[in-house]
Design a protein around this motif. Structure first.
Motif, short mmCIF file in Angstrom:
data_model
loop_
_atom_site.label_atom_id
_atom_site.label_comp_id
_atom_site.label_asym_id
_atom_site.label_seq_id
_atom_site.Cartn_x
_atom_site.Cartn_y
_atom_site.Cartn_z
N LYS A 1 2.34 3.98 -2.53
CA LYS A 1 1.89 2.66 -2.70
C LYS A 1 3.07 1.73 -2.28
N ASP A 2 4.36 2.27 -2.95
CA ASP A 2 5.39 1.36 -2.56
C ASP A 2 5.77 1.41 -1.29
N ARG B 1 3.36 -0.51 0.95
CA ARG B 1 3.99 -2.10 0.79
C ARG B 1 5.15 -2.43 1.83
#
Length: 417
Positions: free
Chosen positions: A331-332, A335
């Motif tokens: 997820k990091d 992003r």
């Protein structure tokens, strides 16, 4: 559309046609900066940058300023640790006038002794301005503390005694030994026709080198750990925490930028959220990468109240350890990839930024890297690659801490390895 041209004097030209624009930006990039200065020459690269605008054989400094204003354009220059750049941005119909003016400055500046003496005072004021800006000053102190006697650790502006001692002979000698066409790249981006551009560049930039060129001699920097505290009467304590970095052309550079984005590269980064948003310890905190041809640094900057200094350093070190131990999750990564691609595309919407990218690609990699290639490299970054890079860059055994402000000299020794 991109093209590379090499003139008979070995000067390289890299150009990108952007027909939707009404502007064109031309930059002369010389592969010489403050790290290439020998003992006694500190600050000379930057001082020369100023002096090129102080009159030629056919123009006074005032005439130069009036002429660029009459073109409705912008002309300026800047010096880094590895390059010196002169550029002009004008409307596309002013291309020839801009090239002629740049050529006149680059090849026929006079460096008159009276102008040298006047400009010394200007540069000395610039040095004083850095001394009065604690954010700039702590970063300058941090470079010297972290890199020691390495030329990259010296301030680009030099020191007052060296500047005061400079004379016209020093400037002429430095140009003769460093401003070799083989170390020079002209980058052009904007609206033009290829045939006319090539003709104009051959007319104005085909001069041969008149000096005795010095072969570049650079050695890789080595980041040193430890703590440096410089006491100064300020409202805040300004901090820099330094770690290892990567060179500008390193194969893992995109992963390093992704790691930096998660660490402190934006308002959603871990440092901004943990130190500012959750704890209210700072107004400003960020991290950045400094990349050079043969090495680099990772730096965290923060400004805080004197009583919160140790707490800020503690939280920053904790976040560094978390990233080095755990890396980042999918997820990091998603992003930060979107953030990197968005920043990249938005940054290349002007002819000036395109010109800069062309020159940097040529100087650091010797070839053009398209926007599509860069997007592809970002997309290929994996969590495993970021984790591996974090193992190298975030090793706190070489952590260097520099503090500027009203705190005791031994207040951060507990964080020294």
């Amino acid at each position: 559309m991109y093209r590379k041209i090499v003139l008979d004097n070995r000067l390289r030209i890299v150009a990108e046609l952007l027909p939707t624009l009404k502007s064109v930006t031309i930059g002369i990039w010389v592969n010489v900066g403050s790290r290439d200065e020998r003992p006694g020459e500190e600050g000379l690269s930057h001082f020369l940058e100023h002096m090129f605008f102080k009159g030629t054989r056919s123009r006074t400094a005032t005439q130069i300023s009036r002429e660029i204003d009459a073109l409705g354009g912008e002309m300026n220059a800047f010096t880094t640790r590895e390059t010196t750049t002169f550029y002009v941005k004008v409307l596309d119909q002013q291309l020839e006038a801009a090239l002629e003016l740049l050529s006149d400055l680059f090849y026929r500046s006079r460096f008159e002794p009276k102008e040298v003496e006047k400009e010394k005072q200007v540069v000395l004021e610039e040095i004083r301005m850095v001394q009065d800006d604690p954010e700039d000053l702590v970063q300058e102190l941090h470079m010297k503390h972290t890199l020691g006697s390495h030329p990259l650790g010296r301030p680009i502006l030099g020191q007052a005694p060296r500047i005061q001692a400079l004379g016209r002979k020093d400037l002429v000698s430095y140009v003769g030994s460093h401003y070799d066409p083989e170390r020079t790249v002209i980058a052009v981006a904007g609206n033009f026709t290829w045939k006319r551009l090539e003709s104009l560049l051959a007319r104005y930039f085909s001069a041969s080198h008149k000096g005795v060129a010095v072969k570049p001699s650079r050695r890789p920097p080595e980041v040193r750990g430890g703590v440096l505290v410089k006491r100064k009467s300020l409202e805040q304590v300004h901090l820099c925490l330094g770690l290892q970095g990567l060179s500008a052309g390193h194969k893992d550079r995109y992963a390093a930028h992704a790691l930096n984005g998660v660490l402190g590269g934006s308002v959603s980064s871990r440092l901004f959220q943990e130190v500012r948003e959750k704890r209210g310890l700072v107004y400003s905190i960020y991290s950045f990468l400094s990349t050079y041809s043969d090495g680099g640094m990772t730096t965290v900057y923060a400004g805080t109240r004197p009583k919160e200094v140790e707490r800020v350093v503690e939280v920053v070190c904790r976040e560094l350890k978390k990233l080095r131990t755990n890396g980042i999750d999918a997820k990091d990564l998603a992003r930060v990839k979107n953030q990197m691609k968005g920043s990249l595309m938005l940054s290349l919407e002007s002819s000036h930024s395109r010109m800069s990218k062309l020159a940097k690609d040529e100087l650091t990699q010797g070839s053009h890297v398209s926007l599509e290639q860069m997007i592809g490299e970002i997309d290929r970054v994996t969590t495993d690659q970021v984790y591996r890079v974090a193992q190298t860059l975030l090793d706190q055994r070489c952590l260097a801490i520099t503090a500027l402000g009203p705190i005791p000299a031994n207040s951060l020794q507990a964080f020294a390895s």
